[in-house]
Design an enzyme around this catalytic site. Structure first.
Site, PDB file in Angstrom:
ATOM      1  N   HIS A 285      -5.672  12.574 -14.593  1.00 24.07           N
ATOM      2  CA  HIS A 285      -5.193  11.221 -14.820  1.00 24.07           C
ATOM      3  C   HIS A 285      -5.472  10.199 -13.546  1.00 24.07           C
ATOM      4  CE1 HIS A 285      -3.114   8.221 -17.424  1.00 24.07           C
ATOM      5  NE2 HIS A 285      -2.093   7.939 -16.386  1.00 24.07           N
ATOM      6  N   GLU A 296       1.181  14.631 -10.247  1.00 26.46           N
ATOM      7  CA  GLU A 296      -0.010  15.259 -10.920  1.00 26.46           C
ATOM      8  C   GLU A 296      -0.533  16.546 -10.084  1.00 26.46           C
ATOM      9  OE1 GLU A 296      -3.971  14.634 -13.693  1.00 26.46           O
ATOM     10  OE2 GLU A 296      -3.179  12.907 -12.299  1.00 26.46           O
ATOM     11  N   LYS A 314     -11.332   6.983 -12.601  1.00 24.42           N
ATOM     12  CA  LYS A 314     -10.746   5.739 -12.692  1.00 24.42           C
ATOM     13  C   LYS A 314     -11.384   4.752 -11.631  1.00 24.42           C
ATOM     14  CE  LYS A 314      -6.767   6.613 -15.615  1.00 24.42           C
ATOM     15  NZ  LYS A 314      -6.994   8.020 -16.055  1.00 24.42           N
ATOM     16  N   HIS A 319      -8.382   1.858 -15.519  1.00 20.97           N
ATOM     17  CA  HIS A 319      -7.639   2.515 -15.867  1.00 20.97           C
ATOM     18  C   HIS A 319      -7.435   1.924 -17.320  1.00 20.97           C
ATOM     19  CE1 HIS A 319      -4.318   4.614 -18.034  1.00 20.97           C
ATOM     20  NE2 HIS A 319      -3.455   4.648 -17.189  1.00 20.97           N
ATOM     21  N   PHE A 386       3.800   5.853 -20.341  1.00 23.52           N
ATOM     22  CA  PHE A 386       4.952   5.403 -20.023  1.00 23.52           C
ATOM     23  C   PHE A 386       6.006   6.359 -20.978  1.00 23.52           C
ATOM     24  CE2 PHE A 386       3.424   0.911 -19.059  1.00 23.52           C
ATOM     25  CZ  PHE A 386       3.516   1.000 -17.675  1.00 23.52           C
TER      26      PHE A 386
END
Length: 405
Positions: A285, A296, A314, A319, A386
């Site tokens: 991520h 992570e 990213k 993102h 979130f």
């Protein structure tokens, strides 16, 4: 419960990596600079670096103009790359047996923001204003009308895990017998609301994001779309499994120990019926925020160990929020498509300054950017959102060989 043989038989993609498979692959290999561009107008003041689709997406066909937003134009740009495959699918499968599951977080909110501002300035909504542009379900409605499909069609919006969750939902539609194939993917477009929202959370990077570095200071927002055909009967790249979890630790912060992230990865391994040692690569991520990268790294080490090749892409895409899961699955798809020759892995772009407070991962550089030829591979991608909405997607090649479709 496993999905059984499911294949991602086609891919259309547009992002800061470029337009289409070839340009995307070229950028991932380092032969083209990604379109991470400093832009004005998205922050309350000053500029910020955004992952931008620089090739203006074409207008929608005349009969689809009621769906005309940048979000749907980006989706159409990706869709047109696989339009022939979709048309062939309709001819062989029937339009009522094809579903649509998309992920998005912006839909047409940028157009809505512009129109509401015009209303405040002029006292009336501008000609052409349609509230439906900013409805989250807009991308699925658009694709359904574009191809006159009759199967289930809906959008998942769980912030940054949206289009990753779409893979699980699509697989369940097929496994339940409701569809024979699904158009699955995600789309998000640059939007002042989201950029300023992340800025209010003090999560926007001052430069290009720097995942896993001790100097990491936040994200770059990006835009793009990726669309696949998911089916039982054709394809080389397989959807092996998806794992989901919800740690609900905090409205906008992950659990610091990565418990929810680890559970999603463990669930994905179980769903795919593979082991941690089978994972040849993980697309992190990797948002470059202090909390996300720390948790992570811990979760990856706990579940897969510290030696699995890993990278965050990213810094090359930004993102892309609701589209991130699909775009990063597309990056796996491209590596797996190359696998019979020599699987190329995307490099981890950062300043190389390690954070001693988080576990060290086997980040990909020029020396370990290719995998040795093998009969089969499995690769994982993480998406976290979130509220603790966590998803891990595993794609593979060669695992279902010899098994009936």
């Amino acid at each position: 419960m496993t999905f059984g043989p499911l294949y991602l038989s086609a891919l259309g993609i547009v992002s800061a990596l470029g337009t289409g498979i070839d340009e995307t692959r070229t950028t991932l290999r380092g032969d083209r600079v990604a379109d991470m561009i400093a832009r004005d107008g998205f922050m309350a003041s000053g500029s910020t670096i955004l992952g931008t689709v620089t090739q203006a997406p074409a207008k929608l066909p005349e009969h689809l103009t009621r769906h005309d937003t940048r979000n749907n134009r980006l989706l159409w740009a990706a869709t047109c790359q696989i339009r022939d495959q979709i048309t062939d699918l309709i001819a062989t499968t029937g339009k009522d047996r094809i579903g649509i599951v998309m992920g998005t977080s912006t839909s047409g909110i940028e157009e809505g923001t512009t129109d509401y501002q015009a209303t405040l300035d002029q006292g009336t909504f501008p000609e052409g204003f349609l509230y439906s542009h900013q409805e989250i379900g807009s991308p699925a409605d658009f694709l359904r009308e574009a191809f006159d499909l009759g199967g289930p069609a809906y959008v998942i919006s769980t912030a940054c895990s949206s289009s990753a969750k779409a893979f699980a939902a699509s697989a369940r539609l097929i496994k339940a017998g409701l569809c024979d194939a699904v158009l699955v993917g995600g789309v998000d477009s640059l939007c002042r609301l989201t950029v300023r929202g992340f800025d209010a959370l003090q999560s926007i990077s001052a430069g290009v994001c720097n995942p896993m570095s001790i100097h990491r200071d936040g994200i770059n927002i990006g835009e793009g779309a990726a669309l696949f055909i998911l089916r039982r009967d054709a394809g080389e790249v397989e959807l092996l499994g998806v794992g989901e979890s919800s740690d609900a630790h905090h409205p906008n912060a992950p659990h610091p120990d990565g418990k929810g992230a680890a559970l999603a990865m463990q669930n994905a391994l179980a769903n795919a019926n593979v082991t941690a040692s089978d994972i040849a690569y993980i697309n992190l991520h990797g948002t470059a925020t202090p909390l996300n990268d720390g948790m992570e790294a811990r979760a990856v080490c706990d579940v897969l160990g510290p030696d699995v090749p890993a990278s965050s892409t990213k810094p090359m895409t930004g993102h892309t929020l609701g589209a991130a899961g699909a775009i990063e699955a597309a990056i796996l798809w491209l590596s797996l498509s190359d696998a019979p020759d020599r699987a190329s892995l995307p490099r981890h772009i950062w300043d190389g300054k390690k954070d001693a407070d988080i576990p060290e991962l086997q980040l990909i550089n020029d020396t370990n950017a290719h995998l040795a030829p093998m009969d089969r591979y499995a690769m994982m991608s993480n998406s976290f959102a979130f509220g603790g909405s966590n998803v891990s997607v595993i794609l593979g090649r060669g695992w279902q060989r010899g098994k009936p479709a």
